[in-house]
Scaffold this motif. Structure first.
Motif, PDB file in Angstrom:
ATOM      1  N   ARG A  84      -3.042   4.932  -2.785  1.00 40.73           N
ATOM      2  CA  ARG A  84      -3.409   6.037  -2.897  1.00 40.73           C
ATOM      3  C   ARG A  84      -3.395   7.387  -2.809  1.00 40.73           C
ATOM      4  NH1 ARG A  84      -5.672   2.368   2.454  1.00 40.73           N
ATOM      5  NH2 ARG A  84      -5.449   0.398   1.831  1.00 40.73           N
ATOM      6  N   LEU A  85      -3.844   8.070  -3.848  1.00 38.36           N
ATOM      7  CA  LEU A  85      -3.749   9.821  -4.088  1.00 38.36           C
ATOM      8  C   LEU A  85      -3.718  10.617  -2.396  1.00 38.36           C
ATOM      9  CD1 LEU A  85      -2.968   9.719  -8.367  1.00 38.36           C
ATOM     10  CD2 LEU A  85      -1.078   9.418  -6.368  1.00 38.36           C
ATOM     11  N   HIS A  86      -4.152  11.729  -3.323  1.00 35.34           N
ATOM     12  CA  HIS A  86      -4.532  12.767  -2.111  1.00 35.34           C
ATOM     13  C   HIS A  86      -4.906  11.647  -0.627  1.00 35.34           C
ATOM     14  CE1 HIS A  86      -4.822  14.384  -5.526  1.00 35.34           C
ATOM     15  NE2 HIS A  86      -4.969  13.734  -6.174  1.00 35.34           N
ATOM     16  N   THR A  87      -4.216  11.416   0.155  1.00 35.86           N
ATOM     17  CA  THR A  87      -4.655  10.478   1.341  1.00 35.86           C
ATOM     18  C   THR A  87      -3.106  10.942   2.276  1.00 35.86           C
ATOM     19  OG1 THR A  87      -5.092   8.961   0.186  1.00 35.86           O
ATOM     20  CG2 THR A  87      -4.433   8.536   2.350  1.00 35.86           C
ATOM     21  N   GLU A  88      -3.285  11.317   3.043  1.00 33.66           N
ATOM     22  CA  GLU A  88      -1.873  12.196   4.401  1.00 33.66           C
ATOM     23  C   GLU A  88      -2.691  10.992   5.601  1.00 33.66           C
ATOM     24  OE1 GLU A  88      -0.786  16.574   5.400  1.00 33.66           O
ATOM     25  OE2 GLU A  88      -3.248  16.263   4.705  1.00 33.66           O
ATOM     26  N   VAL A  89      -1.084  11.029   6.015  1.00 30.64           N
ATOM     27  CA  VAL A  89      -0.778  10.931   7.088  1.00 30.64           C
ATOM     28  C   VAL A  89      -0.636  11.513   8.124  1.00 30.64           C
ATOM     29  CG1 VAL A  89       1.051   9.145   8.249  1.00 30.64           C
ATOM     30  CG2 VAL A  89       0.613   8.092   5.876  1.00 30.64           C
ATOM     31  N   THR A  90      -1.302  10.964   9.064  1.00 27.54           N
ATOM     32  CA  THR A  90      -1.313  11.733  10.413  1.00 27.54           C
ATOM     33  C   THR A  90      -0.437  11.387  11.315  1.00 27.54           C
ATOM     34  OG1 THR A  90      -3.886  11.124  10.786  1.00 27.54           O
ATOM     35  CG2 THR A  90      -4.077  13.102   9.696  1.00 27.54           C
ATOM     36  N   ALA A  91      -0.850  10.278  11.236  1.00 31.96           N
ATOM     37  CA  ALA A  91       0.103   9.741  13.022  1.00 31.96           C
ATOM     38  C   ALA A  91       1.351   8.288  12.354  1.00 31.96           C
ATOM     39  CB  ALA A  91      -1.031   9.752  13.727  1.00 31.96           C
ATOM     40  N   VAL A 110       0.718  -1.301   0.248  1.00 28.01           N
ATOM     41  CA  VAL A 110       0.082  -0.350  -0.023  1.00 28.01           C
ATOM     42  C   VAL A 110       0.886   1.286  -0.331  1.00 28.01           C
ATOM     43  CG1 VAL A 110      -1.742   1.362   0.975  1.00 28.01           C
ATOM     44  CG2 VAL A 110      -2.278  -1.237   1.381  1.00 28.01           C
ATOM     45  N   ALA A 111       0.515   2.271  -0.956  1.00 29.48           N
ATOM     46  CA  ALA A 111       1.157   2.877  -1.482  1.00 29.48           C
ATOM     47  C   ALA A 111       0.294   4.697  -0.971  1.00 29.48           C
ATOM     48  CB  ALA A 111       2.207   3.360  -1.899  1.00 29.48           C
ATOM     49  N   LEU A 112       1.165   5.770  -0.106  1.00 29.71           N
ATOM     50  CA  LEU A 112      -0.195   6.396   0.332  1.00 29.71           C
ATOM     51  C   LEU A 112       0.705   7.988  -0.398  1.00 29.71           C
ATOM     52  CD1 LEU A 112      -0.774   5.193   4.064  1.00 29.71           C
ATOM     53  CD2 LEU A 112      -1.560   4.685   2.070  1.00 29.71           C
ATOM     54  N   GLU A 113       0.234   8.511  -0.931  1.00 33.87           N
ATOM     55  CA  GLU A 113       0.633   9.350  -1.714  1.00 33.87           C
ATOM     56  C   GLU A 113      -0.218  11.192  -1.195  1.00 33.87           C
ATOM     57  OE1 GLU A 113       3.064  11.314  -2.573  1.00 33.87           O
ATOM     58  OE2 GLU A 113       2.327  12.858  -2.959  1.00 33.87           O
ATOM     59  N   ARG A 114       0.419  11.941  -0.304  1.00 31.38           N
ATOM     60  CA  ARG A 114      -0.901  13.247   0.150  1.00 31.38           C
ATOM     61  C   ARG A 114      -0.629  14.223  -1.720  1.00 31.38           C
ATOM     62  NH1 ARG A 114       2.858  16.909   4.160  1.00 31.38           N
ATOM     63  NH2 ARG A 114       4.192  17.060   1.788  1.00 31.38           N
ATOM     64  N   GLY A 115      -0.256  14.183  -3.119  1.00 34.98           N
ATOM     65  CA  GLY A 115      -0.431  15.088  -4.018  1.00 34.98           C
ATOM     66  C   GLY A 115      -1.273  14.260  -4.516  1.00 34.98           C
ATOM     67  N   GLY A 116      -1.019  14.593  -5.917  1.00 34.78           N
ATOM     68  CA  GLY A 116      -1.409  13.694  -6.592  1.00 34.78           C
ATOM     69  C   GLY A 116      -0.422  12.790  -8.453  1.00 34.78           C
ATOM     70  N   HIS A 117       0.954  13.103  -7.499  1.00 34.44           N
ATOM     71  CA  HIS A 117       1.453  12.362  -8.812  1.00 34.44           C
ATOM     72  C   HIS A 117       2.484  11.750  -8.001  1.00 34.44           C
ATOM     73  CE1 HIS A 117       0.675  15.700 -11.483  1.00 34.44           C
ATOM     74  NE2 HIS A 117       1.430  16.577 -10.254  1.00 34.44           N
TER      75      HIS A 117
END
Lengths: 470, 470
Positions: free
Chosen positions: B80-87, B35-42
């Protein structure tokens, strides 16, 4: 104060004059007399620059001369041009010399305290019918270059501008391909003939094939696997074609680019130690083996090959300069050594860059090594950056140890000098695994994010691991 | 068969996605869920390429993208784009994430067997009046690039073609000078402001001076030793000038090129070990120190500096890719390490090439080293070959041992990548004396007979000997 010692140098080009200059830097004229004897009329010139003079990149041949006879003499070097050495007498500590034109009776002996043999190399000139005909040229000396250029200009002046100009280059090694470029630049249709399976036998055949294909796209035809049998002559005894076993290639001019051999006839007669190639054998300080007072450097010596553990003959100005520096330092009372070579060479044909270092597959086999190979295609810059050009890198690594054994590169602008990374890694005895982590310069105008050499190292490291399983 | 393990990657750029891709190469989806989490869209884009997109060398920004989200998904990576890790919850083996726009209530926990922290770096943005005004741009992400480009185009469209275009770049490091080039290419009159004594503080001041002089000849004014105090705004709150302690510099646009800091806020909150720069500390396998199941790589880590013996933060795509490769290999069940860096960097401003590796004088001093320096001027090709351009090489070597400590190069075409020779020599711990004998590629189109790096090594070796006498 003790009487000055005398250093006698045979050969006025890179190795000899570097030795003389460096010794002079360390010892003044009152301490060391330096006599340098040169058969021809030039000193310290760039043999490697001759193809670019012929091709027109260099217009003034004086630019090829790093230091003139006059400049050497101003530094208290007793330089004697047109002076031939006819014999060495190592046990007597003297040499025999003749000033050109003075005849055998004009010969005399000259004693030395230190002798430097820097007699260079002579081009291979096969013993074939017509090989000495006008229109057949070597490219080893300034005089060779001048004669070739005069012949080219005469040929070009005597023909209509649109008449086809044809040249044949015999030998598809470095000199051959560089001369092919020079002649193409002068508007010649060039055919290169070679005995080998592919051009550039300084590369493995699979990499040589890339060179052949690129040369064809430049309009240079390479005919390989063929043996030259004769130079055919025509009007006035002048070369008009080159004959092989199978065909005849018409030529207004023939250039010999068959490589060179150490010029060590005098050394052989004097019983000095020679290697398999005929090059003088020295210790690491460049002293001729078994002799206290005789030194040798440049194109007339064999040097240690740090990868194969043998000695070999490598005729290159960059080595000759280093040898001279080492010899001059040691004669001047300092200490320096030349540890050996790893076999780096770089060349270009038009915009094609060709480089190698270390061992080819055949050389590795001959050295008793077992190895894996990896070939990759990458680009010289980031793929998206303008001017990114494809380049092929082949890497050879030892089985079990993973030690780098050699690299070959064929590409465009920015490809050739990348071989230096492998040259340093070879000197350091690095494994290809270790090379994968090298911190090489990265920015899009200079390299993809994985430098092509690192891509090759990664693939070679994977091959080493795979082979390790067996 | 055991249930699949889960690898969670935070950050969808070079380090994170290289780790994901390499792990996938070694482990199929049934064995390892990724699973890869990316805050932005690229994903997987070249940050280093952004200046060339702005400058017009790269016209299609898609070219900067090495692998799209779709390509990653096709390889069974759950991106998963636009996905922010908060903790982060290291002890619980889980992270907290939020899909953008879903609000705090949309947060949820996700467990992992392997966590890869690849959160990258954030640009330094000083807390100054006006710094957030429209017309002030960073250049770290694709979105930054897109916003800057849109602003440039708007500005250019709104003015007469011959009206002066003015830009101020704050910061004269790599990003600053590359952006200066980009803006010059777009027809801007560019002023670069920096606090330091000379531009390029990645070089010693004596070498930085050469960069400043060359930039001036390109029409780029560099104002150094100055501190920016505010961005002045005008019509519509838009930036119109940059104020320093002494002066004001009008600007249609302001670009921030002040470098970056590791983005490690979450790691800090979670109590993970950070170095002096705020970068995560890892072992050689890129595992976060003291943690079995957390890995980190790319611009958010500190790595060993093999020359100084410290760890340092080096934000470079080439390292990020290597880190990702190492992490992915280890998670995938193989074995790999990242031994560290020697500090190589290369850059260009128009036709000026700038490179360094190893330590600067100040860094060597801070590492407790005593050293000598040698600076030489030579040329990139044989002096007589067309296109031979001057280049300066500065070399730093340790006293007593003569070990190479660093090299800096400022020159033209063919200068920059020569730093790689020194980078390999540093990795191998070579002395400058040994470097003088390196077998580097020589032919007139590629190098003088003594490569500039060898000339510098000779001079440095002489300095080591001289210093050895004291």
């Amino acid at each position: 104060m003790a009487a000055a010692q005398r250093m006698v140098v045979i050969g006025g080009n890179a190795a000899g004059m570097s030795a003389a200059s460096q010794a002079r830097r360390l010892r003044r004229a009152g301490e060391l007399e330096i006599v340098a004897l040169e058969r021809g009329g030039h000193t310290s010139y760039s043999t490697c620059g001759i193809p670019y003079w012929i091709g027109g990149d260099v217009t003034d041949p004086d630019d090829l001369i790093a230091r003139t006879p006059r400049q050497h003499r101003e530094r208290d070097i007793d330089l004697r041009l047109h002076t031939e050495v006819t014999a060495l007498d190592p046990d007597g500590g003297r040499i025999r010399l003749r000033e050109r034109g003075s005849g055998a009776t004009g010969e005399r002996w000259l004693g030395y305290d230190h002798l430097v043999i820097a007699t260079g190399a002579r081009p291979v000139r096969p013993d074939l019918p017509g090989i000495d005909a006008p229109g057949v040229h070597g490219v080893q000396s300034m005089d060779d270059g001048r004669a070739l250029l005069a012949d080219l200009e005469r040929n070009e002046a005597s023909r209509a501008a649109d008449a086809p100009r044809r040249a044949v280059v015999v030998g598809a090694g470095y000199i051959g391909v560089e001369m092919a470029e020079a002649l193409v630049r002068r508007g010649y249709r060039v055919t290169v003939l070679d005995r080998a399976e592919q051009p550039m036998t300084t590369l493995d055949p699979d990499m040589g094939r890339l060179v052949r294909e690129a040369m064809r796209r430049m309009g240079i035809e390479t005919v390989t696997g063929t043996t030259v049998t004769a130079v055919r002559t025509g009007e006035g005894g002048r070369a008009r074609a080159v004959a092989t076993e199978d065909a005849e290639y018409e030529a207004d001019l023939v250039v010999l680019g068959l490589g060179v051999r150490p010029e060590t006839g005098l050394a052989r007669e004097a019983g000095l130690p020679l290697g398999e190639s005929g090059g003088l054998l020295t210790d690491l300080a460049m002293r001729v083996r078994g002799r206290e007072d005789i030194w040798a450097g440049g194109d007339c010596v064999e040097v240690p090959d740090l990868v194969s553990g043998r000695t070999r003959h490598v005729a290159l100005g960059t080595h000759a300069n280093k040898h001279g520096q080492v010899i001059g330092t040691n004669i001047g009372g300092g200490y320096a050594t030349f540890p050996g070579v790893v076999g780096t060479a770089v060349s270009k044909v038009c915009d094609l860059e060709i480089a190698r270092t270390g061992l080819l597959e055949g050389q590795a086999r001959a050295a008793g090594l077992r190895f894996v190979t990896a070939t990759v295609e990458s680009t010289s810059r980031a793929g998206y950056y303008p001017g990114a050009a494809p380049m092929h890198v082949k890497m050879i690594a030892e089985r079990r140890t993973g030690r780098l054994l050699g690299v070959q590169i064929v590409g465009r602008e920015g490809a050739g000098k990348r071989v230096d990374v492998a040259a340093v890694a070879l000197s350091a005895g690095m494994t290809v695994e270790r090379m994968t982590a090298l911190d090489l310069g990265y920015a899009p105008p200079f390299s993809p994010v994985w430098d092509p050499v690192l891509v090759a190292a990664r693939k070679a490291a994977a091959e080493v691991r795979r082979a390790g399983a067996h």
